[in-house]
Design an enzyme around this catalytic site. Structure first.
Site, mmCIF file in Angstrom:
data_model
loop_
_atom_site.group_PDB
_atom_site.id
_atom_site.type_symbol
_atom_site.label_atom_id
_atom_site.label_comp_id
_atom_site.label_asym_id
_atom_site.label_seq_id
_atom_site.Cartn_x
_atom_site.Cartn_y
_atom_site.Cartn_z
ATOM 1 N N PRO A 226 0.792 -1.237 0.000
ATOM 2 C CA PRO A 226 0.000 0.000 0.000
ATOM 3 C C PRO A 226 0.823 1.286 0.000
ATOM 4 O O PRO A 226 0.263 2.364 -0.127
ATOM 5 C CB PRO A 226 -0.808 -0.112 1.292
ATOM 6 C CG PRO A 226 0.032 -0.980 2.182
ATOM 7 C CD PRO A 226 0.734 -1.945 1.289
ATOM 8 N N ASP A 249 2.866 1.118 -11.633
ATOM 9 C CA ASP A 249 1.640 1.900 -11.618
ATOM 10 C C ASP A 249 1.886 3.246 -10.965
ATOM 11 O O ASP A 249 2.841 3.409 -10.221
ATOM 12 C CB ASP A 249 0.590 1.175 -10.762
ATOM 13 C CG ASP A 249 0.040 -0.027 -11.479
ATOM 14 O OD1 ASP A 249 0.332 -0.184 -12.675
ATOM 15 O OD2 ASP A 249 -0.672 -0.803 -10.824
ATOM 16 N N LYS A 271 -1.413 3.930 -14.281
ATOM 17 C CA LYS A 271 -2.762 3.479 -14.595
ATOM 18 C C LYS A 271 -3.798 3.913 -13.574
ATOM 19 O O LYS A 271 -4.828 3.296 -13.424
ATOM 20 C CB LYS A 271 -2.759 1.947 -14.678
ATOM 21 C CG LYS A 271 -2.134 1.462 -15.969
ATOM 22 C CD LYS A 271 -2.679 0.123 -16.376
ATOM 23 C CE LYS A 271 -2.830 -0.820 -15.194
ATOM 24 N NZ LYS A 271 -3.928 -1.728 -15.323
ATOM 25 N N GLY A 303 -0.306 -2.557 -3.929
ATOM 26 C CA GLY A 303 -1.023 -3.556 -3.139
ATOM 27 C C GLY A 303 -0.627 -4.959 -3.534
ATOM 28 O O GLY A 303 0.548 -5.288 -3.653
ATOM 29 N N ASP A 304 -1.642 -5.790 -3.777
ATOM 30 C CA ASP A 304 -1.401 -7.152 -4.236
ATOM 31 C C ASP A 304 -1.749 -7.206 -5.724
ATOM 32 O O ASP A 304 -2.805 -6.711 -6.125
ATOM 33 C CB ASP A 304 -2.294 -8.117 -3.444
ATOM 34 C CG ASP A 304 -2.037 -9.545 -3.869
ATOM 35 O OD1 ASP A 304 -1.252 -10.224 -3.198
ATOM 36 O OD2 ASP A 304 -2.597 -9.968 -4.898
ATOM 37 N N THR A 332 -2.477 -6.071 0.307
ATOM 38 C CA THR A 332 -3.503 -5.319 -0.393
ATOM 39 C C THR A 332 -4.000 -4.139 0.447
ATOM 40 O O THR A 332 -3.864 -4.134 1.675
ATOM 41 C CB THR A 332 -4.657 -6.262 -0.795
ATOM 42 O OG1 THR A 332 -5.521 -5.555 -1.663
ATOM 43 C CG2 THR A 332 -5.434 -6.743 0.421
ATOM 44 N N ALA A 333 -4.550 -3.136 -0.227
ATOM 45 C CA ALA A 333 -4.990 -1.909 0.456
ATOM 46 C C ALA A 333 -5.971 -2.221 1.587
ATOM 47 O O ALA A 333 -5.941 -1.576 2.636
ATOM 48 C CB ALA A 333 -5.617 -0.948 -0.548
ATOM 49 N N MET A 384 -11.420 1.688 -5.292
ATOM 50 C CA MET A 384 -11.812 2.678 -6.309
ATOM 51 C C MET A 384 -13.231 3.182 -6.036
ATOM 52 O O MET A 384 -14.064 3.254 -6.934
ATOM 53 C CB MET A 384 -11.719 2.059 -7.710
ATOM 54 C CG MET A 384 -10.292 1.706 -8.085
ATOM 55 S SD MET A 384 -10.160 0.689 -9.552
ATOM 56 C CE MET A 384 -10.390 -0.946 -8.883
HETATM 57 N N1 SAH Z 1 -3.889 -4.047 -6.322
HETATM 58 C C1 SAH Z 1 -4.246 -2.986 -5.421
HETATM 59 C C2 SAH Z 1 -5.536 -2.319 -5.802
HETATM 60 C C3 SAH Z 1 -5.492 -1.607 -7.114
HETATM 61 S S1 SAH Z 1 -6.975 -0.751 -7.468
HETATM 62 C C4 SAH Z 1 -4.297 -3.527 -3.990
HETATM 63 O O1 SAH Z 1 -4.241 -4.737 -3.787
HETATM 64 O O2 SAH Z 1 -4.373 -2.726 -3.068
HETATM 65 C C5 SAH Z 1 -6.600 0.862 -6.862
HETATM 66 C C6 SAH Z 1 -7.378 1.154 -5.606
HETATM 67 O O3 SAH Z 1 -6.735 0.550 -4.498
HETATM 68 C C7 SAH Z 1 -7.450 2.608 -5.237
HETATM 69 O O4 SAH Z 1 -8.477 3.264 -5.956
HETATM 70 C C8 SAH Z 1 -7.777 2.523 -3.769
HETATM 71 O O5 SAH Z 1 -9.128 2.227 -3.565
HETATM 72 C C9 SAH Z 1 -6.969 1.311 -3.356
HETATM 73 N N2 SAH Z 1 -5.676 1.670 -2.762
HETATM 74 C C10 SAH Z 1 -4.453 1.394 -3.232
HETATM 75 N N3 SAH Z 1 -3.490 1.845 -2.388
HETATM 76 C C11 SAH Z 1 -4.138 2.417 -1.355
HETATM 77 C C12 SAH Z 1 -3.723 3.070 -0.162
HETATM 78 N N4 SAH Z 1 -2.444 3.215 0.162
HETATM 79 N N5 SAH Z 1 -4.675 3.540 0.668
HETATM 80 C C13 SAH Z 1 -5.971 3.396 0.379
HETATM 81 N N6 SAH Z 1 -6.430 2.800 -0.725
HETATM 82 C C14 SAH Z 1 -5.530 2.312 -1.586
#
Ligand code: SAH
Length: 476
Positions: A226, A249, A271, A303-304, A332-333, A384
């Site tokens: 994250p 990304d 992206k 994230g993942d 993941t977030a 998102m």
């Molecule tokens: N693969 C990523 C998600 C990608 S989609 C994962 O596993 O986290 C992108 C979305 O992830 C963003 O719109 C938001 O909702 C979330 N996100 C990613 N990083 C974040 C963070 N540090 N804090 C809060 N939301 C996050």
């Protein structure tokens, strides 16, 4: 950084030092490792300094410094250990155009001398901007133990061979050659045949590498987590360290990109939702292009990579090109966000399942099984979900969700600028719009920050988890 580290060419240039006591001795021992011309001004020089002068290692002038004495000097060291004299000599050196250092006086120095680990031509300089000399010494000791003394010899002889290694293709093949030399063939040859064996070793090694079949490229889909670099896996760190090409990304944090090997090609595939971005097909093509050229490609996703990461499209492209690939999972977030509010995603008696849902899909706002989600105790992590907040708020209320269901939005989860907005389903909008979020945000439906949740249930009982300021504000 208040001091910018550089390596100054001093071969044949003047370095002037004023002083003849312990501080002068310590600095001179260091300076005599260089190929600079040293001049020392001292009214009462220590015997060692006289010996060095007699041996031709420096020029000793037995009087106090005077204007013009530091003309054409690159550097000047004030080492008289007397503030008044140091100020006087520094002013002279300054007027003469030299860069000035006063020993043990950071404030009046224009440059500082780092702690040095010397494996000439490999030199490691360690600086703490004067903040923690103890730390610098500890790091120096650690490196002294870790860097074998033969490193200097290997580097000196390797340097003369660099031009011939250009016969190998740039990038991974050359790196593989040098890594073989420094960490395997070189030390082995030094051990058995001494320095004289190194030239032959280099030549044989080069022939071997020129004849070796080119290594096929490969692709690693790596989760960057994250944002907090400490939440990277060890595997992800290694991948960043070894990659030839990193395609990332926009959401991958700058701190994490800092960890990418300096020589790697860094490509921003940006992206992020709604922003300027590269088309998915272009990204697929880019990964394949570099992989087919033999590069170790790291496709770095926030994230993942397996969560809302369009991973399958990229894997299919890579497979179609016949490239090897693997996945390095990440945090993941949702995991970071729920940790940020001191809650858990599942809880006995409350919810036996949790949903990861997206606010958007390819067709716009994403539809989900709202009727099930509207049941009491349900928990969902909405990715998102900023722009779609009003949409799912409406859908959930329409399907009978309790308007008082807690909803927590965590912006920049795990990052220094993390913000927590605790609200309820009925208040989600306009609260979210008013909060004017600028970073990535994750919405936790069905969860309140632990401290706030406790306040609701047990008003007199303070939580162990320190409440975030913004939570307190939100509940004020
Ligand atoms: N693969 C990523 C998600 C990608 S989609 C994962 O596993 O986290 C992108 C979305 O992830 C963003 O719109 C938001 O909702 C979330 N996100 C990613 N990083 C974040 C963070 N540090 N804090 C809060 N939301 C996050």
């Amino acid at each position: 950084m208040k001091h910018f580290p550089i390596f100054l060419a001093v071969e044949g240039r003047r370095i002037v030092l004023s002083g003849g006591g312990d501080a002068a001795l310590a600095k001179l021992r260091l300076l005599m490792k260089t190929e600079a011309r040293l001049t020392v001004f001292a009214t009462d020089p220590a015997p060692d300094i006289r010996d060095w002068a007699a041996a031709g290692r420096l020029t000793l002038i037995e009087r106090a410094m005077q204007p013009g004495d530091a003309l054409c000097a690159a550097l000047f060291y004030g080492a008289d250990e007397d503030p008044a004299e140091d100020a006087r000599t520094a002013a002279i050196a300054h007027a003469d155009g030299a860069l000035v250092n006063i020993v043990d006086n950071l404030h009046d120095s224009q440059f500082i001398t780092p702690a040095i680990v010397d494996r000439d031509p490999v030199v490691v300089a360690i600086g703490t901007e004067g903040a923690a000399p103890v730390l610098a010494r500890a790091i120096k000791k650690d490196l002294e133990d870790r860097l074998p003394p033969v490193l200097g010899t290997l580097a000196r002889i390797g340097k003369a061979f660099r031009a011939r290694v250009e016969a190998l293709p740039f990038g991974a093949p050359r790196r593989a050659f040098w890594s073989d030399y420094y960490f395997a063939a070189g030390p082995r040859a030094l051990n058995t045949g001494g320095e004289g064996a190194l030239d032959d070793t280099l030549a044989t090694l080069l022939t071997d590498h020129l004849n070796a079949a080119p290594k096929p490229g490969r692709v690693e889909f790596v989760g960057a987590g994250p944002g907090d670099p400490e939440l990277l896996t060890l595997k992800a760190r290694r991948a960043l360290h070894e990659a030839d090409v990193v395609i990332h990304d926009r959401l991958v944090s700058a701190e994490i990109l800092e960890l990418v090997r300096r020589e790697a090609t860094l490509i921003d595939a940006g992206k992020e939702g709604f922003g300027k971005s590269m088309a998915q097909g272009d990204i697929d093509a880019l990964i394949v292009e570099h992989g087919t050229r033999g590069a170790h490609v790291v496709r770095l996703k926030s994230g993942d990579p397996t969560v809302f990461g369009r991973l399958d499209e990229e894997i299919e492209a890579v497979e179609a090109a016949g490239l090897a690939w693997s996945i390095v999972p990440g945090i993941t977030a949702a995991s970071a966000a729920v940790a940020g509010i001191g809650q858990s995603l599942t809880r006995r008696g409350r919810n036996a399942s949790v949903r990861f849902i997206t606010g958007h899909d390819t067709k716009g706002f994403a539809d989900h099984d709202w009727a099930t989600l509207a049941q009491p105790g349900e928990v969902a992590a909405i990715y998102m979900g900023k722009r779609s907040a009003r949409f799912f708020q409406g859908r959930l209320l329409m399907h009978g969700a309790d308007p008082a269901t807690p909803v927590t939005v965590i912006e920049n989860a795990s990052r220094p600028d993390q913000r927590v907005i605790a609200t309820t389903l009925s208040e989600l909008e306009p609260t979210l719009t008013r909060a004017a979020l600028t970073g990535p945000a994750l919405t936790l439906f069905g969860l309140a920050p632990r401290a706030a949740a406790k306040l609701n249930v047990l008003p007199d009982h303070g939580g162990e988890h320190e409440p975030e300021k913004s939570i307190q504000e939100a509940f004020a």
